[in-house]
Design a protein around this motif. Structure first.
Motif, PDB file in Angstrom:
ATOM      1  N   ASN A   1     -64.454   3.370 -52.243  1.00 19.30           N
ATOM      2  CA  ASN A   1     -64.708   2.141 -53.078  1.00 19.30           C
ATOM      3  C   ASN A   1     -63.868   0.825 -52.452  1.00 19.30           C
ATOM      4  O   ASN A   1     -64.394  -0.282 -52.683  1.00 19.30           O
ATOM      5  CB  ASN A   1     -64.665   2.300 -54.632  1.00 19.30           C
ATOM      6  CG  ASN A   1     -63.392   2.835 -55.067  1.00 19.30           C
ATOM      7  OD1 ASN A   1     -62.815   3.789 -54.599  1.00 19.30           O
ATOM      8  ND2 ASN A   1     -62.699   1.957 -56.015  1.00 19.30           N
ATOM      9  N   HIS A   2     -62.819   1.277 -51.809  1.00 18.32           N
ATOM     10  CA  HIS A   2     -62.101   0.096 -51.339  1.00 18.32           C
ATOM     11  C   HIS A   2     -62.280  -0.503 -49.948  1.00 18.32           C
ATOM     12  O   HIS A   2     -61.692  -1.381 -49.579  1.00 18.32           O
ATOM     13  CB  HIS A   2     -60.507   0.600 -51.897  1.00 18.32           C
ATOM     14  CG  HIS A   2     -59.945   0.514 -52.801  1.00 18.32           C
ATOM     15  ND1 HIS A   2     -59.266  -0.707 -53.558  1.00 18.32           N
ATOM     16  CD2 HIS A   2     -60.029   1.279 -54.040  1.00 18.32           C
ATOM     17  CE1 HIS A   2     -58.788  -0.427 -54.726  1.00 18.32           C
ATOM     18  NE2 HIS A   2     -59.443   0.696 -55.153  1.00 18.32           N
ATOM     19  N   ASP A   3     -63.196   0.358 -49.261  1.00 13.36           N
ATOM     20  CA  ASP A   3     -63.411  -0.048 -47.968  1.00 13.36           C
ATOM     21  C   ASP A   3     -64.617  -1.069 -47.669  1.00 13.36           C
ATOM     22  O   ASP A   3     -64.463  -1.663 -46.920  1.00 13.36           O
ATOM     23  CB  ASP A   3     -63.674   1.224 -47.355  1.00 13.36           C
ATOM     24  CG  ASP A   3     -62.560   2.477 -47.243  1.00 13.36           C
ATOM     25  OD1 ASP A   3     -61.526   1.789 -47.164  1.00 13.36           O
ATOM     26  OD2 ASP A   3     -62.707   3.794 -47.720  1.00 13.36           O
ATOM     27  N   VAL A   4     -65.654  -0.968 -48.685  1.00 14.55           N
ATOM     28  CA  VAL A   4     -66.618  -1.854 -48.384  1.00 14.55           C
ATOM     29  C   VAL A   4     -67.178  -2.152 -49.861  1.00 14.55           C
ATOM     30  O   VAL A   4     -66.814  -1.186 -50.922  1.00 14.55           O
ATOM     31  CB  VAL A   4     -67.810  -1.209 -47.445  1.00 14.55           C
ATOM     32  CG1 VAL A   4     -67.471  -0.878 -46.110  1.00 14.55           C
ATOM     33  CG2 VAL A   4     -68.334   0.227 -47.926  1.00 14.55           C
ATOM     34  N   PHE A   5     -68.043  -3.174 -49.979  1.00 17.99           N
ATOM     35  CA  PHE A   5     -68.419  -3.432 -51.290  1.00 17.99           C
ATOM     36  C   PHE A   5     -69.848  -3.872 -50.781  1.00 17.99           C
ATOM     37  O   PHE A   5     -70.317  -4.854 -50.318  1.00 17.99           O
ATOM     38  CB  PHE A   5     -67.848  -4.424 -52.213  1.00 17.99           C
ATOM     39  CG  PHE A   5     -68.395  -4.651 -53.513  1.00 17.99           C
ATOM     40  CD1 PHE A   5     -67.864  -4.059 -54.420  1.00 17.99           C
ATOM     41  CD2 PHE A   5     -69.413  -5.795 -53.413  1.00 17.99           C
ATOM     42  CE1 PHE A   5     -68.374  -3.903 -55.663  1.00 17.99           C
ATOM     43  CE2 PHE A   5     -69.929  -5.927 -54.855  1.00 17.99           C
ATOM     44  CZ  PHE A   5     -69.489  -5.027 -55.898  1.00 17.99           C
ATOM     45  N   ALA A   6     -70.936  -2.934 -51.388  1.00 15.51           N
ATOM     46  CA  ALA A   6     -72.454  -3.238 -51.225  1.00 15.51           C
ATOM     47  C   ALA A   6     -72.757  -3.874 -50.012  1.00 15.51           C
ATOM     48  O   ALA A   6     -72.421  -3.168 -48.750  1.00 15.51           O
ATOM     49  CB  ALA A   6     -72.784  -4.319 -52.434  1.00 15.51           C
ATOM     50  N   ASP A   7     -73.779  -4.950 -49.782  1.00 19.24           N
ATOM     51  CA  ASP A   7     -74.032  -5.128 -48.591  1.00 19.24           C
ATOM     52  C   ASP A   7     -73.313  -6.490 -48.009  1.00 19.24           C
ATOM     53  O   ASP A   7     -73.382  -6.668 -46.893  1.00 19.24           O
ATOM     54  CB  ASP A   7     -75.598  -5.332 -48.628  1.00 19.24           C
ATOM     55  CG  ASP A   7     -76.087  -6.359 -49.624  1.00 19.24           C
ATOM     56  OD1 ASP A   7     -75.268  -6.992 -50.511  1.00 19.24           O
ATOM     57  OD2 ASP A   7     -77.476  -6.853 -49.449  1.00 19.24           O
ATOM     58  N   ASP A   8     -73.128  -7.257 -48.905  1.00 15.57           N
ATOM     59  CA  ASP A   8     -72.481  -8.581 -48.426  1.00 15.57           C
ATOM     60  C   ASP A   8     -70.781  -8.642 -48.663  1.00 15.57           C
ATOM     61  O   ASP A   8     -70.410  -9.675 -48.509  1.00 15.57           O
ATOM     62  CB  ASP A   8     -73.208  -9.622 -49.087  1.00 15.57           C
ATOM     63  CG  ASP A   8     -72.830 -11.051 -48.346  1.00 15.57           C
ATOM     64  OD1 ASP A   8     -72.767 -10.887 -47.070  1.00 15.57           O
ATOM     65  OD2 ASP A   8     -72.782 -11.997 -49.030  1.00 15.57           O
TER      66      ASP A   8
ATOM     67  N   SER B   1     -68.705  -0.026 -57.897  1.00 16.08           N
ATOM     68  CA  SER B   1     -69.010   1.411 -57.780  1.00 16.08           C
ATOM     69  C   SER B   1     -67.674   2.264 -58.432  1.00 16.08           C
ATOM     70  O   SER B   1     -67.719   3.451 -58.266  1.00 16.08           O
ATOM     71  CB  SER B   1     -69.003   1.891 -56.370  1.00 16.08           C
ATOM     72  OG  SER B   1     -68.068   1.781 -55.757  1.00 16.08           O
ATOM     73  N   THR B   2     -66.614   1.603 -58.691  1.00 18.12           N
ATOM     74  CA  THR B   2     -65.290   2.560 -59.300  1.00 18.12           C
ATOM     75  C   THR B   2     -65.386   3.323 -60.141  1.00 18.12           C
ATOM     76  O   THR B   2     -64.971   4.836 -59.914  1.00 18.12           O
ATOM     77  CB  THR B   2     -64.306   1.477 -59.374  1.00 18.12           C
ATOM     78  OG1 THR B   2     -64.038   0.562 -58.455  1.00 18.12           O
ATOM     79  CG2 THR B   2     -63.099   2.353 -59.793  1.00 18.12           C
ATOM     80  N   ASN B   3     -66.257   3.274 -61.176  1.00 23.07           N
ATOM     81  CA  ASN B   3     -66.415   4.041 -62.209  1.00 23.07           C
ATOM     82  C   ASN B   3     -67.920   4.792 -62.161  1.00 23.07           C
ATOM     83  O   ASN B   3     -68.084   5.578 -62.915  1.00 23.07           O
ATOM     84  CB  ASN B   3     -66.350   3.599 -63.549  1.00 23.07           C
ATOM     85  CG  ASN B   3     -64.911   2.971 -63.850  1.00 23.07           C
ATOM     86  OD1 ASN B   3     -64.056   3.357 -63.213  1.00 23.07           O
ATOM     87  ND2 ASN B   3     -65.047   2.053 -64.605  1.00 23.07           N
ATOM     88  N   ALA B   4     -68.742   4.618 -61.289  1.00 20.62           N
ATOM     89  CA  ALA B   4     -69.916   5.212 -60.958  1.00 20.62           C
ATOM     90  C   ALA B   4     -69.773   6.699 -60.580  1.00 20.62           C
ATOM     91  O   ALA B   4     -70.219   7.274 -61.313  1.00 20.62           O
ATOM     92  CB  ALA B   4     -70.723   4.219 -59.972  1.00 20.62           C
ATOM     93  N   GLY B   5     -69.357   6.449 -59.273  1.00 21.17           N
ATOM     94  CA  GLY B   5     -69.194   7.829 -58.700  1.00 21.17           C
ATOM     95  C   GLY B   5     -70.453   9.060 -58.665  1.00 21.17           C
ATOM     96  O   GLY B   5     -71.618   8.319 -58.615  1.00 21.17           O
ATOM     97  N   TRP B   6     -70.352   9.955 -58.944  1.00 16.67           N
ATOM     98  CA  TRP B   6     -71.404  11.053 -58.837  1.00 16.67           C
ATOM     99  C   TRP B   6     -72.575  11.140 -60.243  1.00 16.67           C
ATOM    100  O   TRP B   6     -73.775  11.262 -59.760  1.00 16.67           O
ATOM    101  CB  TRP B   6     -71.158  12.439 -58.666  1.00 16.67           C
ATOM    102  CG  TRP B   6     -70.659  12.763 -57.224  1.00 16.67           C
ATOM    103  CD1 TRP B   6     -69.508  12.427 -56.596  1.00 16.67           C
ATOM    104  CD2 TRP B   6     -71.360  13.505 -56.051  1.00 16.67           C
ATOM    105  NE1 TRP B   6     -69.416  12.851 -55.168  1.00 16.67           N
ATOM    106  CE2 TRP B   6     -70.775  13.399 -54.955  1.00 16.67           C
ATOM    107  CE3 TRP B   6     -72.741  13.927 -56.225  1.00 16.67           C
ATOM    108  CZ2 TRP B   6     -71.218  14.236 -54.006  1.00 16.67           C
ATOM    109  CZ3 TRP B   6     -73.308  14.631 -54.983  1.00 16.67           C
ATOM    110  CH2 TRP B   6     -72.413  14.689 -53.924  1.00 16.67           C
TER     111      TRP B   6
END
Length: 577
Positions: A109-116, A248-253
C-alpha cells in the motif's frame, strides 16, 4: 518437487527504502545528507534513515548464504516517492547483477496508490537547524518550516506507472521462467491486466491495473504473487482534489473478496494446476489472510476499541475462501509483525506466516527451506547491524537543540538496540496516547509493577474512577501481603510503562520479542497474568482492563512458533526448532 534436495529461498518485507544519500535538492542539507528528523522517527511505527542500510545488509547476507531467490512482500519504497523508487530499483538491480540474486516483488500500500497516485509531503533536517519540507502538493503550507519546496517527483504514482521501474522483478516474465501468467492469461501488457471496480453508490466505474502474477522460477516450485491492494472509487460527492479512491491500508483481503473476486477463481486454478503437476505452491501478498496476533481480536476490541490493528484483521471468510481455493501456505507483510497463524476447517488447513519489517522492531528476514516433507523457516535478525555514526551525531544535535526526550535511542550501540528503544518509545508516546483509553493510560502512568501485584491480589476491586480521583493506591485497601512473592522486590518499582513497552515487543515480535525481554521481567509478567486471570473482575474496576491486557500479553508469548520452525505440508503441523 522433482528433486529431493532441499531448496532455499529468502523472504523479506516492508523495507520502506529511504535513501539518505539521494539528492533531494535540499537547499540546506546537513553533511550533504537527506535526513528525516529523529522527531518524526519517534512518532512513527518505523524508522526512516536506516532503512536502505537494513535492506542492503539483508541482501548481502542472503547472497553470502548461497541463496539466489528472494521474495519481497511489498512496501519496498518509503512512500512511493520518486527518489525512493529510484533507490529501491537501484538496490534490486545491483542485487541481481553483483550478488546474483533473483528478486520477486509483490506490491504494498506504500508503493502505489490507485491509478493516478497521490501527493506526499516529508520533513527533512537542515544544516542550520529545524526542518524543511519537500512536497508534491502545491497547496501545502508549514509556517514552522525553514522552507517548503515544491518537488513534483515526491508524488506517489499510481499503477501501473509506479511499478514500471520494477517490471523485471516478477511483474513481467523473463526468458528463464518455467511458467509465468497473470489472472488474465499470459499477456504481460498492462492494458490486458485491468479489472472493473465500482463506487459504493454505483455512479463511478473505474478500470484499474492488477499486478498479480504466478511464476515458476525453478522446477516444481511456484510463487503465487497476489496484488491484494484494493482501491475503491469514492462516491462523486466524497471526492477531493487528490483523493478520489478509498485508501487500501485497512482494506486488505476482506475487501478483496468483494472487489476482486476474479482473483479467487485464478487462485483456485493455480492451486489445482500445482496439484496436478506435482508442484509446491506458496502464496504471497502484502496483507495477512489470518489474524496474526494470536486470536486476541475480541480482547483488543474490548480493551482498546477499533484500533488500526483491529481494522486490519481479515474477516474469517478470507480463510474459508482460500482453504476452499486450495491454498495451504500464505506469507504476508504490512503489519510489521513476526508471527504465525493457522486456520482450519473440514476442507483443510491454511498457515499465514507474517513477516516483520526491516525498519521496525524486530528487524529480521526469513529463510525458507523447501523439502519433500515440509517447509522449514529460519528467522534471521538484523540486530547486529552497525548504526551510521553520521546519523547518530545529527540525531544528538537535533535532540539537544529541540529538547527531545529520546528514551535510549541515542545510547544504542547497534540497530537492534536502536529499534528496541524505538518501540519502547512509541509504545508510550504513540500507542498509549492514541490507542488506549485516556483514563486507563493515565492510570498506567501512575503504576509500578509492585502496584500491579497489589491490584491483582487485593480482596476488593478498585474502580478506575476512584484510583484517578485519589491519585494512586494510597488508602485504597490494596494488598501488600504476598506482593513480593508475585513480583521480585528488585522489580517492584519498575514503572508500568516499561511493561507496556514489553507488551508491544511481544505483540510485534512473538518469539523474537520474548528474546528481547529480560528473563526476570518475563517471570514477573507471567505471574501477574496468572494472578489477574484468577478473578472475574467487575466492569468498572481498574483490574478488569489490566487483566485483559495481561491475557493478551500471554497470548502473544504463547502463540505458534514464529522464529524457527518446520511446517508439515500434509497435516499443517508446526514444530518449533
Amino acid at each position: 518437487m522433482p528433486s529431493t534436495d532441499p531448496f532455499r529461498f529468502a523472504i523479506l518485507s516492508d523495507a520502506h527504502v529511504h535513501d539518505i544519500a539521494a539528492d533531494y535538492g535540499l537547499p540546506d542539507a546537513p553533511e550533504a545528507l537527506s535526513v528525516r528528523p529523529l522527531a518524526d522517527t519517534m512518532r512513527s511505527t518505523r524508522v526512516f534513515n536506516e532503512s536502505k542500510a537494513a535492506l542492503l545488509r539483508a541482501l548481502e547476507e542472503i547472497a553470502a548464504r548461497g541463496i539466489r531467490h528472494v521474495v519481497i512482500t511489498g512496501d519496498y519504497t518509503d512512500d512511493g516517492q520518486g527518489p525512493a523508487r529510484t533507490a529501491a530499483q537501484a538496490i534490486f538491480c545491483e542485487a541481481e547483477e553483483r550478488l546474483g540474486l533473483r528478486i520477486f516483488l509483490t506490491v504494498g500500500n506504500h508503493d502505489v496508490f490507485a491509478d493516478d497516485g497521490r501527493h506526499r509531503t516529508k520533513r527533512f533536517l537542515t544544516a542550520s537547524g529545524g526542518y524543511g519540507v519537500l512536497t508534491s502538493d502545491p497547496e501545502r503550507r508549514d509556517p514552522d518550516a525553514r522552507f517548503v519546496a515544491l518537488r513534483p517527483d515526491m508524488r506517489c504514482l499510481g499503477s501501473p506507472a509506479g511499478l514500471a521501474p520494477f517490471a523485471t522483478f516478477g511483474f513481467m516474465p523473463r526468458e528463464d521462467d518455467i511458467l509465468w501468467e497473470t489472472p488474465f492469461g499470459t499477456d504481460p501488457d498492462p492494458e490486458a491486466r485491468r479489472y472493473a471496480v465500482t463506487s459504493p453508490d454505483g455512479q463511478r466505474r473505474e478500470w484499474l491495473f492488477d499486478a498479480s502474477y504466478l511464476v515458476e522460477p525453478v522446477a516444481g516450485l511456484r510463487f503465487l504473487m497476489i496484488d491484494a491492494n484494493v482501491f475503491v472509487p469514492l462516491n462523486p460527492g466524497q471526492m477531493l482534489a487528490d483523493m478520489t479512491f478509498e485508501d487500501s491500508t485497512n482494506a486488505g483481503w476482506t475487501a478483496l473478496l468483494r472487489h476482486k473476486p476474479f482473483l479467487l477463481d485464478w487462485i483456485g486454478r493455480a492451486a489445482e494446476a500445482a496439484r496436478r503437476d506435482g508442484a509446491r505452491l506458496i502464496a504471497f501478498s502484502h496483507y495477512p489472510v489470518l489474524d496474526p496476533l494470536d486470536g486476541t481480536g475480541a480482547d483488543e476490541r474490548a480493551l482498546l476499541g477499533e484500533t488500526d490493528m483491529v481494522k486490519r484483521r481479515p474477516s474469517p471468510e478470507v480463510a474459508e475462501a482460500l482453504i476452499a481455493a486450495g491454498i495451504t501456505v500464505h506469507v504476508s507483510g504490512h503489519l510489521h509483525v513476526n508471527d504465525t497463524a493457522q486456520g482450519r476447517n473440514d476442507g483443510g488447513v491454511l498457515t499465514n506466516i507474517a513477516m516483520p519489517a526491516l525498519c521496525g522492531f524486530p528487524p529480521a528476514y526469513k529463510i525458507a527451506t523447501l523439502c519433500a516433507e515440509g517447509l522449514g523457516i529460519e528467522t534471521v535478525s538484523l540486530d547486529a547491524m552497525p548504526l551510521d555514526a553520521r546519523l547518530m551525531q545529527l540525531y544528538a544535535r537535533e535532540a539537544a537543540r529541540d529538547g527531545l526526550e529520546t528514551g535510549g535511542l541515542l545510547a544504542a550501540g547497534d540497530y537492534g538496540a536502536f529499534l528496541h528503544a524505538h518501540i519502547g518509545r512509541i509504545a508510550t508516546r504513540r500507542y498509549l496516547k492514541r490507542d488506549w483509553p485516556q483514563d486507563l493510560a493515565e492510570a498506567i502512568r501512575l503504576l509500578t509493577l509492585g502496584d500491579l501485584a497489589g491490584l491483582a491480589l487485593t480482596a476488593e476491586p478498585v474502580t478506575l474512577e476512584d484510583f484517578l480521583r485519589t491519585g494512586g493506591l494510597a488508602g485504597a485497601g490494596v494488598a501488600e501481603a504476598g506482593k513480593a512473592g508475585l513480583v521480585d522486590p528488585s522489580l517492584s518499582d519498575l514503572p508500568a510503562t516499561e511493561l507496556v513497552g514489553d507488551w508491544y515487543r511481544l505483540r510485534m515480535g512473538s518469539d523474537l520479542g520474548l528474546k528481547a525481554i529480560a528473563a526476570e521481567r518475563r517471570t514477573a509478567y507471567a505471574a501477574l497474568a496468572r494472578a489477574f486471570a484468577g478473578r472475574d473482575w467487575p466492569e468498572d474496576s481498574l483490574q478488569r482492563p489490566l487483566a485483559l491486557a495481561m491475557r493478551m500479553m500471554t497470548a502473544y508469548a504463547e502463540g505458534l512458533p514464529s522464529g524457527n520452525f518446520t511446517l508439515d505440508w500434509d497435516s499443517g503441523a508446526i514444530r518449533g526448532d
